[in-house]
Design a protein around this motif. Structure first.
Motif, PDB file in Angstrom:
ATOM      1  N   THR A 221       4.529  -8.547 -13.972  1.00 57.16           N
ATOM      2  CA  THR A 221       4.423  -8.615 -15.441  1.00 57.16           C
ATOM      3  C   THR A 221       5.683  -8.061 -16.096  1.00 57.16           C
ATOM      4  O   THR A 221       6.210  -8.650 -17.054  1.00 57.16           O
ATOM      5  CB  THR A 221       3.192  -7.830 -15.926  1.00 57.16           C
ATOM      6  OG1 THR A 221       2.015  -8.405 -15.347  1.00 57.16           O
ATOM      7  CG2 THR A 221       3.084  -7.876 -17.438  1.00 57.16           C
ATOM      8  N   ASN A 222       6.178  -6.919 -15.589  1.00 61.44           N
ATOM      9  CA  ASN A 222       7.385  -6.300 -16.163  1.00 61.44           C
ATOM     10  C   ASN A 222       8.606  -7.193 -16.003  1.00 61.44           C
ATOM     11  O   ASN A 222       9.446  -7.282 -16.909  1.00 61.44           O
ATOM     12  CB  ASN A 222       7.644  -4.948 -15.485  1.00 61.44           C
ATOM     13  CG  ASN A 222       6.606  -3.910 -15.851  1.00 61.44           C
ATOM     14  OD1 ASN A 222       5.872  -4.062 -16.829  1.00 61.44           O
ATOM     15  ND2 ASN A 222       6.528  -2.847 -15.067  1.00 61.44           N
ATOM     16  N   VAL A 223       8.705  -7.860 -14.866  1.00 62.71           N
ATOM     17  CA  VAL A 223       9.842  -8.760 -14.637  1.00 62.71           C
ATOM     18  C   VAL A 223       9.784  -9.931 -15.609  1.00 62.71           C
ATOM     19  O   VAL A 223      10.790 -10.278 -16.253  1.00 62.71           O
ATOM     20  CB  VAL A 223       9.848  -9.265 -13.169  1.00 62.71           C
ATOM     21  CG1 VAL A 223      10.839 -10.411 -13.003  1.00 62.71           C
ATOM     22  CG2 VAL A 223      10.194  -8.135 -12.207  1.00 62.71           C
ATOM     23  N   ILE A 224       8.614 -10.533 -15.745  1.00 63.82           N
ATOM     24  CA  ILE A 224       8.464 -11.701 -16.620  1.00 63.82           C
ATOM     25  C   ILE A 224       8.666 -11.318 -18.091  1.00 63.82           C
ATOM     26  O   ILE A 224       9.160 -12.110 -18.892  1.00 63.82           O
ATOM     27  CB  ILE A 224       7.077 -12.357 -16.424  1.00 63.82           C
ATOM     28  CG1 ILE A 224       6.888 -12.789 -14.966  1.00 63.82           C
ATOM     29  CG2 ILE A 224       6.897 -13.543 -17.362  1.00 63.82           C
ATOM     30  CD1 ILE A 224       7.947 -13.744 -14.463  1.00 63.82           C
ATOM     31  N   ALA A 225       8.301 -10.071 -18.429  1.00 65.08           N
ATOM     32  CA  ALA A 225       8.396  -9.632 -19.834  1.00 65.08           C
ATOM     33  C   ALA A 225       9.807  -9.215 -20.232  1.00 65.08           C
ATOM     34  O   ALA A 225      10.068  -8.967 -21.414  1.00 65.08           O
ATOM     35  CB  ALA A 225       7.433  -8.463 -20.068  1.00 65.08           C
ATOM     36  N   SER A 226      10.729  -9.154 -19.265  1.00 70.13           N
ATOM     37  CA  SER A 226      12.094  -8.718 -19.586  1.00 70.13           C
ATOM     38  C   SER A 226      12.812  -9.778 -20.425  1.00 70.13           C
ATOM     39  O   SER A 226      12.525 -10.980 -20.322  1.00 70.13           O
ATOM     40  CB  SER A 226      12.883  -8.460 -18.299  1.00 70.13           C
ATOM     41  OG  SER A 226      13.101  -9.666 -17.604  1.00 70.13           O
ATOM     42  N   ASN A 227      13.755  -9.330 -21.238  1.00 64.18           N
ATOM     43  CA  ASN A 227      14.515 -10.256 -22.088  1.00 64.18           C
ATOM     44  C   ASN A 227      15.294 -11.263 -21.257  1.00 64.18           C
ATOM     45  O   ASN A 227      15.451 -12.423 -21.648  1.00 64.18           O
ATOM     46  CB  ASN A 227      15.468  -9.467 -22.990  1.00 64.18           C
ATOM     47  CG  ASN A 227      14.719  -8.655 -24.033  1.00 64.18           C
ATOM     48  OD1 ASN A 227      13.611  -9.022 -24.431  1.00 64.18           O
ATOM     49  ND2 ASN A 227      15.303  -7.543 -24.468  1.00 64.18           N
TER      50      ASN A 227
END
Length: 824
Positions: A221-227
């Motif tokens: 989730t954190n990877v996908i949510a990165s700019n």
């Protein structure tokens, strides 16, 4: 005091029954330079009876002053006094400084100020009950994870579940004489010292445990949510004309394919299984410079770069780091290893998977790049193999720079800690995959990793594989390196996937430098040294006494003309080295009326080329010196240096030699000095003169020269082919490489050992690259090569460095080959 001692007696009972702690480092007095003659005091992070008793046990083993708890009615600070930095904390949180010990520390500082003759040593000691950092947002970690401030109930569970997995970590002592040097008042000194100790305990705990384990779903989730990835998803949506939701799902698929699922439970299971495995097949694992790594891990983001010899490498490194009190790294593994059941186990052991080629897939690249950044930014150590794949010849492969470039980009973007890249040399007396490597080099298809291959390991458990060597090379501090090489790198801070114009050439130079450091940390072992000599004989056979003499010369060269300060030279005698190689089944003795002959069969001899190539770079200089005198009775040292300097660029690229030109000249001179001492050469004025052919020294020189023979033959093949083209038109790179390889294979099949070098096109490609860099060949518009007529000078130098018989063979075969190619 009576109640305190009674409580210690009670606690010591389950401690003795359930706890078996490991001391790190194993010899702290030597490795940490603790002076037993000077006053020693200990610092524990928190008040804990069990920790005190464990410290008591270890100091007794080391003959250090026994730890003492200060009585309430005394102010005298005795040698061995224990200082507790903090009170116990509630549920592992908080913990105020212990006022009593703060006052005593202040008194100790005053004592040091008054006592100029003694250097008082304050030794921090950390106790780790297990190595589980715990999970983020987990209540269970309050009950089962490590803490020195546990309640009685929690400590019982720690004894029960983590007692056999506890560590006592002794750190480098704080020299109070240096602390009081700045002449500040004691209150200020106390504040600085206390802050330093608290930071020390926090950092070393992070180095041993790592950060809290994130749920894999949250990582994705954190990877996908990165700019970075959001922008890549938008670009993918526009480029492929698909919906943003579909592009996002594709990105999530990539992230799940890549991400590790690190599990402490799996690490414990693997540790137990691998301990049994190592003990079954290896005579031991020798580790060097681990204390250096422990020190760095507390302050830096660590990136391990091991050479890649075997599938055992990544298991070995993680296992070793765990036993050295450090958190195992997240490891970049090829997607080919993601098969059942190995893939899920490796993923839980810290592996994350990458495709062999990103194939221009920008979304996949963005997801992978972001994953690397987030792993590093969280303080998780990283490991990847700069060669990309396993070496089939025993040499280091030319580096694949993709992951290294991503590491540099993450540094440019801005990480919480500075980056330390640690090259790692991994060496084996025997490797698992020897026979399969040989088949692959001879044209067989590489076998795909599978469950069936895992089952095949059982057969090898009955074999002896000798020792394994794991050497941590001096680190490269990436931030400092960039400051020196590219002072403007700071301007890219915060920029995602920055690609300045200097990035690619700088990463290429950095990769070569790191591989040079790996080679500099080589361990010379019995099999590699014996292979080096045996393969230099005409029929892979040598008198035992002559073998001992030649090994003695090699050891003398490594000691008196050192390749590197990091190169490890065996302490065993030549006789013991031969016995070890016999034990491993790589050579055998043949009775002979005139003395035992050491030999090997052809199949084993071919495998021995792998081990010879592990250490070829160490002995290439003396071998080339010896080769220079094969066809020449004498020459000046100046001419010798000039000749070898012409060859050095080719050798440096192929063997990752670490000297600059000036250092190489000095290394030649050091070797010549040994040659003179051993009466292989003599010196008259400015002339170096070869020993007479009827003396032992000439036999040593001849055998030593044969070490360089395969390399010089390969150079001679390419130069001979190119010289025939000089002034006659162009030759394509592919044609040159193919013909060079074909010629080498024919010479190997007809006239010498059919060794892996003859089948390795990369070696020919390396030389072509250097010839191009030095403008001895030039690329034409249609991507062919034009040959410079000055090439013949280099060709003459090479051909004059091999014996006449080898020279005739090569020229005869080259003439025949040219006729064959002209007809076809």
């Amino acid at each position: 005091m009576f109640i305190n001692k009674l409580y210690q007696k009670i606690v010591s009972i389950p401690l003795k029954l359930l706890v078996n702690s490991k001391l790190l480092p194993e010899d702290p007095i030597k490795e940490l330079e603790i002076d037993p003659q000077s006053p020693i005091y200990y610092v524990l992070q928190r008040r804990s009876t069990s920790s005190f008793l464990m410290l008591q046990e270890k100091t007794k083993q080391l003959n250090l002053p026994p730890p003492k708890i200060m009585a309430h009615n005394t102010t005298e600070i005795e040698n061995g006094t224990v200082f507790f930095l903090q009170n116990k904390a509630l549920f592992g949180f908080g913990g105020k400084l212990v006022k009593k010990y703060q006052k005593l520390l202040e008194e100790l500082l005053k004592k040091q100020q008054m006592d100029k003759d003694n250097h008082h040593q304050l030794v921090p000691v950390s106790i780790y009950w297990g190595r589980n950092p715990g999970k983020e947002k987990s209540l269970l970690r309050l009950l089962f994870t490590d803490t020195e401030s546990a309640t009685v109930l929690r400590k019982f569970f720690l004894f029960l579940f983590q007692g056999r997995n506890s560590f006592v970590r002794i750190a480098k002592p704080v020299n109070l004489f240096n602390v009081v040097k700045d002449n500040s008042n004691t209150a200020t000194l106390l504040t600085k010292l206390t802050r330093t100790l608290r930071v020390h305990f926090h950092r070393h705990r992070q180095a041993a445990m790592g950060p809290l384990i994130s749920n894999r779903r949250q990582v994705v989730t954190n990877v996908i949510a990165s700019n970075n990835v959001k922008s890549a998803i938008e670009r993918q949506s526009r480029a492929k004309k698909i919906s943003p939701e579909k592009a996002k799902k594709l990105a999530e698929k990539y992230a799940k394919e890549i991400a590790s699922a690190y599990s402490y439970k799996t690490i414990r299971i693997l540790e137990s299984a691998l301990t049994h495995f190592w003990n079954k097949i290896y005579d031991g694992v020798e580790v060097r410079n681990s204390e250096m790594v422990r020190q760095l891990a507390a302050t830096h983001e660590i990136v391990y770069l091991p050479c890649h010899r075997s599938h055992i490498d990544y298991l070995l490194l993680s296992y070793t780091l765990y036993h050295e009190g450090l958190v195992p790294p997240h490891i970049a593994a090829g997607i080919n290893l993601n098969f059942w059941p190995a893939g899920p186990v490796l993923r839980r052991g810290g592996a994350f998977f990458l495709r062999r080629s990103f194939g221009g897939n920008k979304l996949y690249t963005a997801v992978f790049n972001e994953y690397i950044f987030q792993v590093m930014d969280r303080g998780i150590p990283l490991e990847f193999f700069p060669e990309g794949g396993r070496s089939r010849t025993g040499r280091l492969l030319q580096p694949k720079t993709g992951l290294l470039a991503m590491t540099v980009q993450s540094c440019l973007r801005g990480l919480r800690k500075p980056v330390a890249i640690i090259p790692v040399y991994v060496g084996y007396e025997r490797i698992f995959e020897g026979k399969s490597y040989l088949h692959e080099l001879r044209g067989a298809n590489k076998k795909r990793e599978s469950f069936g291959q895992l089952l095949g390991i059982r057969k090898k458990l009955k074999q002896a594989f000798g020792k394994v060597y794991l050497n941590f090379s001096p680190p490269l501090f990436l931030n400092k390196y960039l400051d020196e090489q590219q002072p403007d790198w700071h301007q890219y801070k915060g920029e995602i996937s920055a690609k300045p114009t200097w990035l690619t050439p700088q990463v290429t130079s950095l990769a070569s430098l790191l591989l040079e450091r790996i080679n500099a940390s080589v361990t010379l072992n019995s099999v590699s040294l014996v292979a080096l000599v045996l393969l230099s004989t005409e029929r892979m056979a040598i008198d035992r006494q002559e073998l001992e003499t030649q090994l003695k010369l090699l050891l003398s060269l490594t000691k008196n003309a050192k390749y590197s300060a990091q190169t490890h030279i065996p302490s065993e005698s030549p006789k013991e080295l031969i016995a070890q190689a016999e034990k491993l089944g790589t050579i055998y003795a043949v009775d002979n009326p005139m003395g035992e002959v050491i030999s090997t069969d052809e199949q084993t001899a071919i495998l021995l080329t792998y081990y010879r190539n592990n250490i070829l770079h160490v002995f290439i200089t003396p071998a080339l010196i010896a080769s220079s005198f094969l066809n020449q009775q004498s020459m000046t040292q100046e001419m010798l240096i000039k000749n070898l300097t012409q060859l050095y660029p080719f050798l440096k690229k192929e063997l990752f030699l670490h000297w600059n030109e000036v250092e190489f000249h000095q290394h030649i001179c050091d070797n010549v000095t040994v040659f003179i001492e051993k009466e292989i050469l003599t010196q008259e004025g400015d002339q170096l003169i070869r020993v007479d052919e009827n003396k032992i020294g000439f036999e040593q020189l001849f055998t030593l020269a044969q070490i360089a023979r395969p390399t010089l033959l390969r150079y001679g093949i390419i130069l001979t082919l190119l010289s025939t083209q000089a002034g006659r038109g162009d030759i394509s790179r592919q044609t040159l490489e193919n013909r060079s390889q074909q010629l080498a294979q024919r010479i190997a099949a007809l006239h010498s050992l059919n060794a892996p070098e003859a089948f390795d096109k990369n070696l020919f490609r390396n030389m072509v690259s250097v010839l191009r860099d030095h403008e001895l060949i030039k690329v034409t518009e249609d991507n062919n090569f034009t040959v410079n007529t000055n090439l013949t000078e280099l060709q003459d130098l090479v051909l004059n460095s091999i014996n006449i018989h080898s020279k005739q063979i090569m020229q005869k075969t080259a003439n025949w080959a040219n006729q064959y190619w002209n007809k076809n």
